[in-house]
Structures are given as C-alpha cells and as structure tokens.
Design an enzyme around this catalytic site. Structure first.
Site, PDB file in Angstrom:
ATOM      1  CE  LYS A   1      -2.154   1.682   3.729  1.00 40.22           C
ATOM      2  NZ  LYS A   1      -1.917   3.136   3.642  1.00 40.22           N
TER       3      LYS A   1
ATOM      4  CG  ASP B   1     -10.606  18.442  -4.692  1.00 45.17           C
ATOM      5  OD1 ASP B   1     -11.416  19.354  -4.965  1.00 45.17           O
ATOM      6  OD2 ASP B   1      -9.387  18.637  -4.577  1.00 45.17           O
TER       7      ASP B   1
ATOM      8  CB  THR C   1      -9.055   2.386  11.949  1.00 44.25           C
ATOM      9  OG1 THR C   1      -7.962   2.756  11.112  1.00 44.25           O
ATOM     10  CG2 THR C   1      -9.908   1.371  11.234  1.00 44.25           C
TER      11      THR C   1
ATOM     12  CE  LYS D   1      -6.949   6.964   4.482  1.00 47.95           C
ATOM     13  NZ  LYS D   1      -5.520   6.615   4.296  1.00 47.95           N
TER      14      LYS D   1
ATOM     15  NE  ARG E   1       1.774   3.199  12.859  1.00 45.42           N
ATOM     16  CZ  ARG E   1       0.921   4.057  13.402  1.00 45.42           C
ATOM     17  NH1 ARG E   1       1.392   5.074  14.113  1.00 45.42           N
ATOM     18  NH2 ARG E   1      -0.369   3.898  13.263  1.00 45.42           N
TER      19      ARG E   1
ATOM     20  CG  ASP F   1      -4.508   4.596   1.859  1.00 41.21           C
ATOM     21  OD1 ASP F   1      -5.631   5.111   1.719  1.00 41.21           O
ATOM     22  OD2 ASP F   1      -3.961   4.424   2.973  1.00 41.21           O
TER      23      ASP F   1
HETATM   24  O1  C5P Z   1       0.919   1.497  10.960  1.00 42.14           O
HETATM   25  P1  C5P Z   1      -0.514   1.073  10.847  1.00 42.14           P
HETATM   26  O2  C5P Z   1      -0.698  -0.433  10.774  1.00 42.14           O
HETATM   27  O3  C5P Z   1      -1.411   1.737  11.846  1.00 42.14           O
HETATM   28  O4  C5P Z   1      -0.923   1.620   9.397  1.00 42.14           O
HETATM   29  C1  C5P Z   1      -2.214   1.632   8.910  1.00 42.14           C
HETATM   30  C2  C5P Z   1      -2.191   2.172   7.515  1.00 42.14           C
HETATM   31  O5  C5P Z   1      -3.522   2.169   7.019  1.00 42.14           O
HETATM   32  C3  C5P Z   1      -1.692   3.603   7.402  1.00 42.14           C
HETATM   33  O6  C5P Z   1      -0.971   3.688   6.178  1.00 42.14           O
HETATM   34  C4  C5P Z   1      -2.951   4.434   7.329  1.00 42.14           C
HETATM   35  O7  C5P Z   1      -2.774   5.596   6.560  1.00 42.14           O
HETATM   36  C5  C5P Z   1      -3.904   3.489   6.645  1.00 42.14           C
HETATM   37  N1  C5P Z   1      -5.322   3.683   6.925  1.00 42.14           N
HETATM   38  C6  C5P Z   1      -5.866   3.664   8.181  1.00 42.14           C
HETATM   39  N2  C5P Z   1      -7.202   3.874   8.358  1.00 42.14           N
HETATM   40  C7  C5P Z   1      -8.003   4.067   7.312  1.00 42.14           C
HETATM   41  C8  C5P Z   1      -7.461   4.066   6.023  1.00 42.14           C
HETATM   42  C9  C5P Z   1      -6.105   3.852   5.860  1.00 42.14           C
HETATM   43  O8  C5P Z   1      -5.154   3.445   9.152  1.00 42.14           O
HETATM   44  N3  C5P Z   1      -9.319   4.214   7.491  1.00 42.14           N
END
Ligand code: C5P
Length: 228
Positions: free
Chosen positions: A37, A68, A121, A65, A205, A63
């Site tokens: 991603k 606009d 989230t 998002k 992460r 991703d």
């Molecule tokens: O590091 P972590 O596992 O929290 O990363 C989650 C990834 O998913 C990040 O790149 C974040 O931008 C993305 N994301 C998210 N929640 C969303 C959409 C995308 O955490 N609703």
C-alpha cells in the site's frame, strides 16, 4: 485456503520516507506478501515512478483517499488507472456526486478496484456511532457503484450484511500480541479480522517497524490462517 492465499490478502503499508527504504523493505518482504500500500508519505516523496517500480513485482493499493470536487476526483482516478494500480480509494464523506464521478472514471480500468474510506480507524467516536456511520457510508458507496470500503474489523459484519458478501472490505487498525496501538483506535488481530469476514488486512508499523519484518509478516499470515 492455504498460506499463499492469505499472503494475497495482506497489504503492507509502505509508510517509508523515501524510495530507498521502501525498495529495501519490498525486497525483504517480496516473497511474503502479495500487496503493498502506497500512502501519502511515500507518494508525496517519490510519486508515480516508485509506484510503477512496485507494480513490476506486486499489486499496489494507492491509498491517497481522494476527497475533492467530483471533476478533480474523477481526473485523479483516471491518473491512478493509467498508472496501473489494482486498488485506489476516495473518502465516502465526499458524497454521492463525487462517488459517482469516481466510479465513471474508474470504469475504464476494469482491473482496478475503487473503494471508499468509511470512518478512519483512528477516529475517536464511540464504536456504536462508528458502526452506524460506517454502514451508512458503505451503502452510499455501494449505491454509487464502488466495489468496497476501507473500514475497521468491527464494522465488517454489518457492512457485509448491508452491502452483500461480495462487497470488498479492507481493514487497517491491525495489531496483535503486545504491540503498541499508536494512533489507531478500533483495532483487531489478524485472526479475528479474517473470522469477521475482512477481505484484505492492511498492516503498517507492526511489520515495517519490526526488528525482523519478514517474521512479523509471517506471524500475521499464520494468525490469518489460524482463523476458524
Ligand atoms: O501502521 P498502521 O498499521 O497503523 O498503518 C495503517 C495504515 O492504514 C496507514 O498507512 C494508514 O494511513 C492506513 N489507513 C488507516 N485507516 C483508514 C485508512 C487507511 O489506518 N481508514
């Protein structure tokens, strides 16, 4: 479903500062995951050429998002389609007109799934509120003709019930063991995500900052495969 099938359902968020670090991680994880991603951090730093490079070996979820006016979003979706990514997203909060314009632009690229972010989230609203809003936005996306949504694991069951089993759910907020929750709020582990019906799991992460990223990826896959 075997281990390889689950590798194709794990998306590693390459939230790295530059191409050098992103490619190093891609090379390490090459055999372990099917998707990468690319989000704001890496795309702003390295742009389309990095995405093209990743597409030589993996599927890519762009991703960014988009949110606009309809015309601008439609043009961005067209650019994503031309780039060749397999998945791209917009914010459902952009409303029906924007979603429909995005769908129209994406229809020229049948190999690309267009999905909508429901509720982040990381949002701190109550689980009940998040669930209600996520289902409402998922229905809006479904009616506009999108293929699925990004949502938390805890909303998957209700969204599938409202929008149908084939409506794709992509779930970030994945944590397991004693991992730090960081800025995420509505989290779940890989086993529970699969048991809840999630189609794809987004993990950043917990894998990219792990001592040994390949071990962390394999651990996630093993937990997915342990789902009953
Ligand atoms: O590091 P972590 O596992 O929290 O990363 C989650 C990834 O998913 C990040 O790149 C974040 O931008 C993305 N994301 C998210 N929640 C969303 C959409 C995308 O955490 N609703």
């Amino acid at each position: 479903m075997n281990t390889e099938d689950f590798r194709q359902r794990l998306m590693v968020a390459l939230d790295m500062p530059n191409a050098q670090e992103a490619f190093a991680l891609r090379d390490q994880l090459a055999e372990h995951v099917g998707w990468f991603k690319v989000g704001l951090r890496l795309f702003v730093a390295e742009g389309a050429s990095l995405v093209r490079n990743l597409l030589e070996t993996h599927k890519v979820f762009l991703d960014l998002k988009f949110h606009d006016i309809p015309n601008t979003v439609a043009q961005a979706i067209e650019s994503a389609g031309k780039l060749g990514v397999q998945m791209v997203n917009v914010h459902a909060a952009g409303g029906s007109d924007m979603l429909q314009a995005a769908v129209k632009a994406a229809s020229a690229f049948p190999n690309m799934n267009l999905i909508a972010v429901t509720v982040l989230t990381s949002d701190s609203m109550s689980p009940e509120e998040a669930n209600k809003l996520a289902v409402k936005r998922a229905l809006l996306a479904k009616e506009a003709g999108l293929q699925g949504v990004v949502c938390s694991v805890h909303e998957v069951a209700n969204i599938k019930q409202a929008c149908g089993h084939d409506f794709i759910t992509v779930t970030p907020g994945i944590r397991w063991g004693s991992q730090d929750v960081q800025d995420q709020k509505r989290i779940a582990d890989p086993k529970f995500a699969i048991e809840s019906g999630a189609d794809y799991l987004v993990v950043g992460r917990p894998i990219i900052q792990a001592q040994i990223p390949t071990d962390a990826a394999d651990e996630a896959i093993a937990m997915m495969a342990a789902a009953t």
